[in-house]
Design a protein around this motif. Structure first.
Motif, PDB file in Angstrom:
ATOM      1  N   PHE A 335       0.849  -1.203   0.000  1.00 51.09           N
ATOM      2  CA  PHE A 335       0.000   0.000   0.000  1.00 51.09           C
ATOM      3  C   PHE A 335       0.883   1.251   0.000  1.00 51.09           C
ATOM      4  CE2 PHE A 335      -3.730  -2.208   2.437  1.00 51.09           C
ATOM      5  CZ  PHE A 335      -3.912  -3.042   1.344  1.00 51.09           C
ATOM      6  N   LEU A 339       0.986   4.254  -2.644  1.00 50.76           N
ATOM      7  CA  LEU A 339       0.656   5.619  -2.222  1.00 50.76           C
ATOM      8  C   LEU A 339       1.816   6.592  -2.390  1.00 50.76           C
ATOM      9  CD1 LEU A 339      -1.356   4.782   1.035  1.00 50.76           C
ATOM     10  CD2 LEU A 339      -2.281   5.766  -1.061  1.00 50.76           C
ATOM     11  N   ILE A 370      -5.850   4.102   0.427  1.00 50.47           N
ATOM     12  CA  ILE A 370      -5.704   3.173  -0.695  1.00 50.47           C
ATOM     13  C   ILE A 370      -7.040   2.962  -1.404  1.00 50.47           C
ATOM     14  CG2 ILE A 370      -6.107   0.960   0.482  1.00 50.47           C
ATOM     15  CD1 ILE A 370      -3.246   1.655  -1.962  1.00 50.47           C
TER      16      ILE A 370
END
Length: 590
Positions: A335, A339, A370
């Motif tokens: 994640f 990001l 996310i």
């Protein structure tokens, strides 16, 4: 009223007759039940109504139903399911031609490439057992696995040839005889026990790198496309051998059965509601519990496997946009990779991408971020011994009405068993009683079901703990997970020390222990914090109480020095060198 006394014998006779009739009827009824039960039990099991459960049937079905549909995508390479079935049969034939027999172990050290995927079918089709090795392990640990598993064949991706060569050298005895002298029978036997090495060259741009004479594509090309796979007679026979990571416990060889792999695969594609023809992006290494069974699961749904060599933001975004990815699995650290991508690396995500994540619970804020990009997250918990994900967050429709922050908190929790499991509980190991379901009381998770491993293969002593024990001053050691601001979890060691000649223990420091570990084990296994105790807590039977240590470790913080070291190290990693970043999927329990 007058009573006819003469009728009494007749009435008695009628009653007796009725009683005998009832008794006879009951007797005949129970006889019929027994006969019916006997008939039911005697119904024959035959080839038409009974076959062993095995994931191999998923490939056969995909090759029939989705013959011309895309099965594999890797840069400029594409295969259909008919081609994948053909290639797997060819490879299985070539393995048999090398005298690979039933239950022989075939090891592979490779990233997420077509060859790695194909071997999940080809190796079992040859009757052998697939052993996928973690590419982040060092040569010493790889050598240990090869030796412990008694691998007959060792497939090596071209970018890991140097590491594989070092591992194989460690398995060779010291060559003390003079140059040109005849080798002893003992040495000859030892060399013959080393695995046969087969290099997997780059399928898109061959490099010519070799470690021996054999190469993967040659094996496929020389195989027989009409090879008939031997039918799996016993569904309890082994299909895969996976070694636990050894980050916080002893690495052991975990054996999966054909039955367990089949049922675990079905439970996950049903639980995740994976529809037909998904496009699955391989951000999760296939060496992690056989890709959490999705190596077989994508075939079961006739989907397309998008293989990427490196888990980088650029490759993830590009693959999602280019191939319309619908599903992917990963640890929460991925994640952060998504990001933190640069604007130039990003692409618009036009349709929802389903993510199954495991390991440490991702913070609610991370989930919100996310999902705002176009992902939908399902959280799971599992372990190697349970064939990957075993507990999930079973989403309920009413929760969709809750605020986003509340939804994220719910998604970060797991606790509902997948369909394969028959039972799950959290128990006090001293009393074996269930702990209160209050979200506070600590205990050990116990699982029961068809997805649980067959058992441990032999017994491995090459562990992060035993490396700790090799330090001359360590008396006792235990390794548990502690929070990490970036990875979610990292190893924490609790140790008690032997006294020095002056009867003291304060001359050994945390820095010394961590430095010692860095020299002797893979870096992702190295404890980030070392806590000294006079004596480790134990049960009445002498077993170290890890749940008590885990409770202590929850409040520990990784030092800034460690973070700076790791950030500096990760920034120096070349994304194209074939090695996953140290932080990618670190410490995922799956």
């Amino acid at each position: 009223m007058s009573i006819n006394k003469a009728s009494k014998p007749h009435e008695m006779h009628t009653l007796i007759h009725s009683f005998l009739l009832i008794k006879t009827t009951l007797f005949l009824f129970f006889v019929c039940l027994i006969l019916v039960e006997s008939i039911m039990d005697s119904l024959p099991r035959c080839q038409a109504n009974y076959t062993s459960l095995t994931p191999m049937t998923f490939l056969i079905r995909a090759a029939s139903c989705y013959a011309n549909h895309t099965s594999l995508i890797h840069e400029g390479t594409r295969f259909t399911w008919a081609q994948t079935y053909d290639r797997c049969r060819r490879l299985a034939f070539s393995l048999r031609a090398l005298n690979i027999a039933k239950n022989h172990v075939v090891s592979v050290l490779a990233p997420n490439i077509p060859a790695m995927y194909e071997m999940h079918f080809a190796v079992p089709m040859a009757g052998a057992v697939l052993n996928t090795i973690n590419t982040r392990l060092d040569a010493k640990n790889i050598a240990t696995i090869l030796q412990h598993s008694e691998a007959k064949v060792f497939f090596v991706d071209y970018e890991y040839v140097s590491k594989a060569r070092d591992a194989l050298r460690m398995l060779m005895p010291n060559n003390n005889h003079q140059h040109g002298a005849k080798e002893s029978k003992e040495h000859q036997q030892y060399y013959s026990s080393l695995p046969l090495v087969i290099v997997i060259d780059d399928i898109n741009s061959p490099t010519g790198i070799r470690l021996g004479e054999l190469e993967y594509e040659q094996m496929v090309h020389n195989g027989d496309p009409n090879y008939v796979t031997e039918e799996i007679q016993d569904e309890w026979s082994p299909i895969a051998l996976n070694y636990t990571s050894g980050t916080t416990s002893e690495p052991k060889g975990v054996v999966y059965s054909h039955r367990g792999a089949y049922l675990s695969t079905l439970s996950l594609i049903l639980g995740w509601e994976m529809s037909s023809e998904p496009v699955y992006l391989w951000t999760l290494p296939m060496f992690h519990c056989n890709g959490w069974t999705f190596t077989w699961g994508v075939a079961a749904r006739g989907g397309a496997n998008v293989c990427i060599r490196n888990t980088s933001a650029c490759d993830i975004y590009r693959s999602i946009a280019q191939h319309n990815v619908t599903h992917m699995c990963c640890a929460p650290i991925v994640f952060n990779i998504i990001l933190e991508a640069k604007q130039s690396e990003r692409c618009e995500i036009k349709s929802k991408v389903q993510i199954l994540t495991g390991g440490s619970p991702p913070p609610a804020s991370l989930l919100e971020q996310i999902e705002s990009l176009g992902f939908h997250v399902t959280h799971a918990y599992g372990l190697t011994e349970a064939t990957g994900p075993a507990l999930v967050c079973e989403w309920q429709e009413k929760w969709n009405k809750l605020p986003k922050q509340e939804q994220s908190k719910l998604k970060a929790r797991q606790g509902v068993s997948v369909l394969t499991l028959a039972d799950v509980d959290v128990k006090n190991l001293d009393t074996m009683e269930s702990v209160p379901r209050d979200g506070k009381t600590m205990g050990e998770i116990v699982l029961k079901g068809s997805g649980i491993m067959m058992g441990y293969f032999k017994d491995s002593n090459a562990t992060s703990k035993s490396l700790l024990y090799s330090h001359p001053r360590i008396l006792e050691a235990a390794v548990v997970a502690m929070p990490h601001p970036r990875w979610g979890e990292s190893p924490c060691a609790f140790v008690s020390l032997k006294k020095n000649s002056l009867g003291k223990t304060n001359d050994v420091t945390e820095t010394e222990i961590i430095g010692y570990c860095r020299k002797n084990m893979s870096h992702f296994m190295v404890p980030k914090v070392v806590k000294f105790m006079e004596e480790l807590p134990k049960t009445s039977t002498g077993k170290i109480q890890k749940f008590e240590l885990r409770a202590k470790a929850k409040v520990f913080v990784v030092s800034e020095n460690i973070l700076q070291y790791n950030n500096k190290k990760s920034s120096q990693v070349n994304q194209n060198n074939g090695n996953y970043n140290d932080q990618v999927l670190a410490l995922s329990r799956l």
